[in-house]
Write an enzyme that holds these catalytic residues in place. Structure first.
Site, PDB file in Angstrom:
ATOM      1  N   GLU A 189       0.833  -1.215   0.000  1.00 31.22           N
ATOM      2  CA  GLU A 189       0.000   0.000   0.000  1.00 31.22           C
ATOM      3  C   GLU A 189       0.863   1.258   0.000  1.00 31.22           C
ATOM      4  O   GLU A 189       0.772   2.122   0.884  1.00 31.22           O
ATOM      5  CB  GLU A 189      -0.946  -0.010   1.208  1.00 31.22           C
ATOM      6  CG  GLU A 189      -1.882  -1.191   1.198  1.00 31.22           C
ATOM      7  CD  GLU A 189      -2.884  -1.167   2.331  1.00 31.22           C
ATOM      8  OE1 GLU A 189      -2.581  -0.614   3.400  1.00 31.22           O
ATOM      9  OE2 GLU A 189      -3.999  -1.694   2.132  1.00 31.22           O
ATOM     10  N   GLU A 382      -5.204  -8.684  -0.581  1.00 33.63           N
ATOM     11  CA  GLU A 382      -5.896  -8.480   0.697  1.00 33.63           C
ATOM     12  C   GLU A 382      -7.385  -8.245   0.437  1.00 33.63           C
ATOM     13  O   GLU A 382      -7.729  -7.423  -0.414  1.00 33.63           O
ATOM     14  CB  GLU A 382      -5.367  -7.268   1.469  1.00 33.63           C
ATOM     15  CG  GLU A 382      -3.978  -7.430   2.001  1.00 33.63           C
ATOM     16  CD  GLU A 382      -3.495  -6.214   2.760  1.00 33.63           C
ATOM     17  OE1 GLU A 382      -4.338  -5.481   3.311  1.00 33.63           O
ATOM     18  OE2 GLU A 382      -2.273  -5.978   2.780  1.00 33.63           O
TER      19      GLU A 382
HETATM   20  C1  BGP Z   1      -4.349  -3.008   5.166  1.00 34.59           C
HETATM   21  C2  BGP Z   1      -2.974  -3.517   5.598  1.00 34.59           C
HETATM   22  C3  BGP Z   1      -2.994  -4.815   6.304  1.00 34.59           C
HETATM   23  C4  BGP Z   1      -4.245  -5.054   7.145  1.00 34.59           C
HETATM   24  C5  BGP Z   1      -5.513  -4.486   6.550  1.00 34.59           C
HETATM   25  C6  BGP Z   1      -6.701  -4.518   7.496  1.00 34.59           C
HETATM   26  O1  BGP Z   1      -4.278  -1.655   5.006  1.00 34.59           O
HETATM   27  O2  BGP Z   1      -2.145  -3.678   4.455  1.00 34.59           O
HETATM   28  O3  BGP Z   1      -1.798  -4.878   7.051  1.00 34.59           O
HETATM   29  O4  BGP Z   1      -4.056  -4.667   8.448  1.00 34.59           O
HETATM   30  O5  BGP Z   1      -5.338  -3.196   6.121  1.00 34.59           O
HETATM   31  O6  BGP Z   1      -6.742  -3.315   8.216  1.00 34.59           O
HETATM   32  P1  BGP Z   1      -6.828  -3.311   9.797  1.00 34.59           P
HETATM   33  O7  BGP Z   1      -5.865  -4.345  10.260  1.00 34.59           O
HETATM   34  O8  BGP Z   1      -6.469  -1.927  10.200  1.00 34.59           O
HETATM   35  O9  BGP Z   1      -8.263  -3.683  10.149  1.00 34.59           O
END
Ligand code: BGP
Length: 486
Positions: A189, A382
């Protein structure tokens, strides 16, 4: 077509800083993730405000040995339990597993001339076992976990010297693990540098005399150059390797067809695509350069940088997709949190408990949009739903809401493939409960596998299969055909 292409890579995604724990074990140095604190009862709308980091706050956190309120220091103890976890992923039928390599486990401060042998051994054992289980590693080089020393001593990526240190780290990864790992990603990201510059690039406002925004864009340019350099190195050192870029796909619709709303949404999507534009087209978009000039921001482009960016672009485009949002020029538009963003609420969509709007059609829209734009293979790295799960007295976790989320998103993903999108694979976020990136909670659970820890680290750490485990196992075994049987 009720199936995905033969050889489609089904799996899940992890990040070292959110699962490994063992933050100071076997020579690992502190990373920027190790000062992330769990703040009980913080409103998700306020998370962004909590990403403000100061030199003083960093020093205080590093002086604090606590692991209760620094959940990423303990993760889910993957560092010690990874064999058990890999066995569960193999039981799910994974063809691929996305993981990241914690830079500070190999180079504790980032400045060492040679890597920490215990760190190299850990990842070599991990990738070797993955291969033994028939699981293809997909490895992210930078996933919000750079050595914190590079933040405090260099102001992170705003200092061009960090490029060379990153290339040293990547060269170690390619030479040590290149026989086991063929699929790589540069920066997780990369666009998130604008939303949380410290987590993504180690940039600290009180160390940025040139101005915080100027420092952020200097850091971003250096990450673009580093991406090109390690893409070139990866191809040279690992025959048959592929290097992808990685974007937070923040698909934004206009709240209404009022042209100014449409223009506002267009601006949001152009800004979002800017990062993968540079990493796939190899040039800065003219609209972005004009905007930066208007804002008085100067990119630190040195002689040769533009040729580098153009010569070593990404082999495929990967992205995270959780939610969509809308945009409007109306000051009264109701806003709702998304993945480290605040968008205008879409009245047609439901929201998760954390306010993220659930939009499976948005995944199809995003796939078509990105494939049409870049005409390179895509990889969804993801996608998933954070939710509170209940452990029953019988030790069961019934998560029909998670099955519904994945079923709807995978059906839309297949429709995009039916329309001709070249999709290499899908790694869900996340196969196993872990520490949330934005809130440092584990109670925001994503996994098909439950982990018996609470937000303060209490619990046995026992892994348990949720109902969604068997459901995803069938999806993989049938290469997506089971999506039609329900
Ligand atoms: C994305 C990241 C991941 C993961 C995901 C879920 O932005 O790349 O690392 O964490 O978000 O978000 P969160 O964990 O804040 O719920």
């Amino acid at each position: 077509m009720s199936r995905f292409p033969d050889g489609f890579l089904w799996g899940g995604a992890l990040a070292a800083n959110q699962v490994e724990g063992a933050w100071d074990a076997d020579g690992r140095g502190p990373s920027v993730a190790d000062i992330a604190t769990y703040k009980p009862n913080v409103d998700p709308k306020e998370y962004a405000a909590h990403h403000v980091v100061t030199s003083e706050g960093i020093a205080a956190a590093l002086a604090d040995p606590d692991v209760t309120y620094y959940p990423k220091r303990r993760g889910i103890d993957f560092y010690h339990r990874w064999r058990e976890d890999l066995a569960l992923f193999a039981e799910l039928g994974f063809g691929v597993l996305r993981v990241s390599i914690a830079w500070s486990r190999l180079y504790p401060t980032g400045e060492e001339e040679t890597p920490n042998p215990a760190g190299v051994a850990f990842y070599r054992d991990l990738f070797t076992e993955m291969r033994r289980l028939g699981i293809e590693p997909l490895v992210t080089l930078s996933h919000y976990e750079m050595p914190i020393h590079l933040a405090t001593a260099y102001n992170g990526w705003s200092d061009r010297r960090v490029i060379e240190l990153f290339v040293r780290f990547a060269t170690t990864c390619f030479t040590e693990f290149g026989s086991l790992v063929k699929l790589w990603l540069t920066f997780n990201e990369i666009d998130s540098i604008r939303r949380h510059p410290f987590t993504t690039a180690g940039v600290i406002e009180d160390k940025s005399p040139q101005g915080f925004e100027q420092a952020v864009y200097e850091a971003l340019h250096h990450q673009f150059v580093a991406s090109a350099l390690v893409t070139q190195l990866c191809h040279e050192l690992i025959p048959g390797s592929r290097m992808g870029c990685m974007l937070t796909k923040l698909t934004t619709y206009p709240l209404t067809c009022e042209p100014e709303d449409v223009a506002a949404a267009q601006a949001k999507n152009l800004e979002n695509h800017f990062y993968t534009d540079v990493q796939t087209f190899g040039v800065y978009p003219r609209l972005i350069l004009a905007d930066l000039e208007r804002r008085g921001i100067t990119l630190p482009i040195l002689l040769g940088d533009e040729e580098l960016l153009a010569a070593h672009t990404a082999d495929f485009v990967s992205f995270s997709y959780y939610m969509s949002m809308t945009e409007s020029v109306s000051p009264d538009a109701e806003r709702t949190p998304g993945n480290t963003v605040l968008g205008v609420k879409n009245p047609y969509l439901p929201s998760s408990e954390w306010g993220w709007q659930v939009d499976p059609v948005g995944l199809r829209i995003s796939l078509i949009e990105l494939y049409d734009r870049y005409r390179k293979p895509l990889f969804v790295v993801e996608n998933g739903l954070g939710a509170r799960d209940e452990l029953t007295a019988e030790g069961k976790i019934h998560d029909p809401y998670r099955i519904a989320y994945f079923r709807s998103h995978l059906r839309e993903m297949r429709r995009a493939v039916d329309q001709g999108v070249e999709l290499l694979g899908y790694t869900s976020w996340a196969p196993i409960d872990m520490i949330s990136a934005s809130s440092s909670q584990i109670s925001k659970r994503y996994g098909f596998i439950h982990v018996d820890f609470d937000d303060l680290g209490n619990g046995s750490g026992q892994r348990r299969k949720k109902d969604s485990f068997a459901w995803y196992q069938r999806v993989i075994a049938s290469n997506g055909a089971s999506l039609d049987e329900e």
